[in-house]
Design an enzyme around this catalytic site. Structure first.
Site, PDB file in Angstrom:
ATOM      1  N   ARG A  78      -6.890 -27.775 -32.082  1.00 28.23           N
ATOM      2  CA  ARG A  78      -5.766 -27.722 -31.152  1.00 28.23           C
ATOM      3  C   ARG A  78      -5.933 -28.876 -30.171  1.00 28.23           C
ATOM      4  O   ARG A  78      -6.984 -29.030 -29.552  1.00 28.23           O
ATOM      5  CB  ARG A  78      -5.804 -26.409 -30.384  1.00 28.23           C
ATOM      6  CG  ARG A  78      -4.764 -26.332 -29.301  1.00 28.23           C
ATOM      7  CD  ARG A  78      -5.010 -25.089 -28.471  1.00 28.23           C
ATOM      8  NE  ARG A  78      -3.969 -24.909 -27.476  1.00 28.23           N
ATOM      9  CZ  ARG A  78      -4.097 -24.103 -26.433  1.00 28.23           C
ATOM     10  NH1 ARG A  78      -5.210 -23.419 -26.245  1.00 28.23           N
ATOM     11  NH2 ARG A  78      -3.127 -23.968 -25.574  1.00 28.23           N
ATOM     12  N   GLU A  82      -3.025 -18.313 -32.446  1.00 30.37           N
ATOM     13  CA  GLU A  82      -2.956 -19.779 -32.499  1.00 30.37           C
ATOM     14  C   GLU A  82      -3.849 -20.324 -33.618  1.00 30.37           C
ATOM     15  O   GLU A  82      -3.555 -21.351 -34.213  1.00 30.37           O
ATOM     16  CB  GLU A  82      -3.398 -20.365 -31.147  1.00 30.37           C
ATOM     17  CG  GLU A  82      -2.399 -20.063 -30.033  1.00 30.37           C
ATOM     18  CD  GLU A  82      -2.986 -20.208 -28.642  1.00 30.37           C
ATOM     19  OE1 GLU A  82      -4.048 -19.581 -28.378  1.00 30.37           O
ATOM     20  OE2 GLU A  82      -2.399 -20.918 -27.820  1.00 30.37           O
ATOM     21  N   ASN A  85     -10.594 -24.506 -31.101  1.00 31.42           N
ATOM     22  CA  ASN A  85      -9.665 -24.535 -29.973  1.00 31.42           C
ATOM     23  C   ASN A  85     -10.538 -24.652 -28.732  1.00 31.42           C
ATOM     24  O   ASN A  85     -11.085 -23.667 -28.239  1.00 31.42           O
ATOM     25  CB  ASN A  85      -8.862 -23.233 -30.004  1.00 31.42           C
ATOM     26  CG  ASN A  85      -7.855 -23.136 -28.894  1.00 31.42           C
ATOM     27  OD1 ASN A  85      -7.867 -23.917 -27.952  1.00 31.42           O
ATOM     28  ND2 ASN A  85      -6.971 -22.155 -29.000  1.00 31.42           N
ATOM     29  N   HIS A 144       1.610 -24.393 -24.854  1.00 33.90           N
ATOM     30  CA  HIS A 144       1.473 -23.134 -25.621  1.00 33.90           C
ATOM     31  C   HIS A 144       2.290 -23.158 -26.906  1.00 33.90           C
ATOM     32  O   HIS A 144       2.724 -22.118 -27.413  1.00 33.90           O
ATOM     33  CB  HIS A 144       1.874 -21.902 -24.764  1.00 33.90           C
ATOM     34  CG  HIS A 144       0.974 -21.676 -23.593  1.00 33.90           C
ATOM     35  ND1 HIS A 144       1.446 -21.351 -22.334  1.00 33.90           N
ATOM     36  CD2 HIS A 144      -0.368 -21.746 -23.476  1.00 33.90           C
ATOM     37  CE1 HIS A 144       0.418 -21.241 -21.508  1.00 33.90           C
ATOM     38  NE2 HIS A 144      -0.688 -21.477 -22.172  1.00 33.90           N
ATOM     39  N   ARG A 190      -4.286 -21.260 -11.758  1.00 30.01           N
ATOM     40  CA  ARG A 190      -3.336 -22.362 -11.493  1.00 30.01           C
ATOM     41  C   ARG A 190      -2.132 -21.863 -10.711  1.00 30.01           C
ATOM     42  O   ARG A 190      -1.669 -20.738 -10.921  1.00 30.01           O
ATOM     43  CB  ARG A 190      -2.862 -22.977 -12.818  1.00 30.01           C
ATOM     44  CG  ARG A 190      -3.951 -23.744 -13.518  1.00 30.01           C
ATOM     45  CD  ARG A 190      -3.483 -24.271 -14.860  1.00 30.01           C
ATOM     46  NE  ARG A 190      -4.218 -23.679 -15.955  1.00 30.01           N
ATOM     47  CZ  ARG A 190      -3.803 -23.629 -17.220  1.00 30.01           C
ATOM     48  NH1 ARG A 190      -2.631 -24.149 -17.545  1.00 30.01           N
ATOM     49  NH2 ARG A 190      -4.537 -23.073 -18.150  1.00 30.01           N
TER      50      ARG A 190
END
Ligand code: ADP
Length: 389
Positions: free
Chosen positions: A91, A375, A9, A179, A239
């Site tokens: 990912r 994940e 990832n 996500h 962000r």
């Protein structure tokens, strides 16, 4: 030799690796964060989640993503000697309109995914660099990708569109949501542990360095706070989150900022970091007694609260809220701020359960759960599934 699946990832400033056996038991995990900064660090954990000793590393070991990947792969060297890596799962943040199901990497697919880089300029190139590095490190081993956008591809039209002329929608200017691997995992856990809740209306708040909210109805995503890019919705570590597009026009017209300047501002200098002027890291902000730290946390909590209300309206009611991600799983203070004065919606917290990061922290009609996301196992599952096809 034990057959194993490696997951990768590869993000903008962090890198996560996972090693799984064929029954998807975790064998080892690696995590590098703050790549490119002096404070960059690697963590390795074994199958029991306990930390493993770290190898000696040179100062430049984490200077770039490529260097960090090389260092992390080298740290697994002893494992690779006794394991046969049968697949590497990756990912990939953006699958665009055409890619949703996990699939094998081919030269044509790499070209296709590279064309999507302008949609996710801070993530997609790193994902692709990870794939190329893994092809070099494990030649001949199937490389399999799964997409962060895939979980949201079934959104109804109103959750998929911006009110721009239709030509832009056709060109791919849509609300993709991200996500997805995390939401896929949480959705699976709900189906397994809480089938009644899974069949109902649930809001999941993935709160990490990146943050978003997803509305699940009967186990399907119907809306997400993230849209076209990884900038929309909630404020994040660095962000901005949702912003009036007029601000961008103002920055261009009045401040003479270029697209690159604005991108740097919105992706790297805003959010919790920009508002606090102190840090993008929740732990640092919680430890600070500066009023700007408290204000940044308050704004984050307020936007999450607003988004939960909006998602409850999109869902036509609410049966459960799930917190996950580094902040969602660990910050009792943030969860308490989000859930304060939410009795009107049937949300209240049991303070003791919340303070202990307990799996169930609600004390009113709406169930409130804390579920650690994973994940990596979603990537490993996808790799195993594609391998068996
Ligand atoms: P990423 O999106 O990079 O995977 P994580 O999910 O690991 O990020 O989340 C990182 C965030 O979680 C950071 O802001 C960090 O400060 C926060 N966090 C981790 N542990 C705690 C804690 N115990 N209390 C508050 N915040 C925490």
């Amino acid at each position: 030799m034990t057959r194993a699946i490696l997951t990768l990832n590869s993000g903008s400033s962090s890198l996560k690796l996972g090693l799984f056996d064929e029954d998807l038991n975790a064998l080892a995990m690696g995590h590098v964060d703050r790549i490119g900064r002096r404070e960059a660090a690697m963590k390795l954990t074994g199958s029991d989640g306990a930390p493993l000793p770290l190898p000696e590393t040179a100062p430049e070991a984490f200077a770039t993503n490529a260097a960090a990947l090389k260092t992390a792969l080298a740290a697994f060297h002893a494992d690779f000697e006794r394991l046969e890596i049968v697949a590497v799962g990756h990912r990939v943040v953006h699958g665009g309109i055409d890619h949703a199901a996990p699939e094998r990497v081919t030269p044509a697919l790499i070209k296709d995914l590279a064309r999507l880089a302008p949609f996710a300029p801070l993530h997609q190139p790193h994902n692709l660099a990870g794939i190329r590095a893994a092809i070099d490190a494990f030649p001949g081993v199937p490389q399999i990708v799964c997409y962060d956008t895939a979980f949201h591809r079934g959104h109804p039209f109103v959750s998929d569109v911006y009110a721009l002329p239709r030509a832009y929608y056709d060109k791919g200017v849509r609300r993709y949501g991200f996500h997805g691997l995390s939401y896929d995992y949480i959705n699976g856990e709900l189906a397994r542990r809480e089938p009644g809740l899974h069949a109902g209306r649930v809001v999941v708040a993935h709160l990490g360095s990146g943050a978003s909210i997803c509305a699940l109805k009967g186990g399907k995503s119907i809306a997400s706070s993230l849209g076209f890019s990884a900038l929309d919705g909630l404020p994040m570590g660095t962000r901005s989150g949702e912003l009036d597009p007029g601000v961008v026009l103002y920055l261009m017209d009045q401040e003479g900022m270029s697209a690159a300047d604005i991108s740097d501002l919105l992706y790297k200098k805003s959010g919790l970091l920009g508002l606090s002027g102190i840090s993008n890291d929740m732990r640092t902000l919680e430890a600070s007694d500066h009023p700007h730290a408290a204000q940044a946390i308050a704004y984050f909590a307020f936007r999450i609260k607003r988004e939960i209300g909006a998602m409850a309206a999109a869902l036509g009611g609410l049966d459960g809220v799930v917190f996950c991600g580094g902040i969602g799983e660990n910050s009792a203070r943030l969860r308490a701020e989000v859930c304060a004065d939410m009795g009107w919606l049937g949300i209240a917290l049991d303070p003791q359960a919340n303070a202990q990061d307990a799996p169930e922290i609600g004390s009113d009609r709406v169930r409130v759960l804390v579920i650690p996301t994973n994940e990596e196992i979603v990537i490993a599952r996808a790799a195993r599934q594609v391998l068996s096809q």
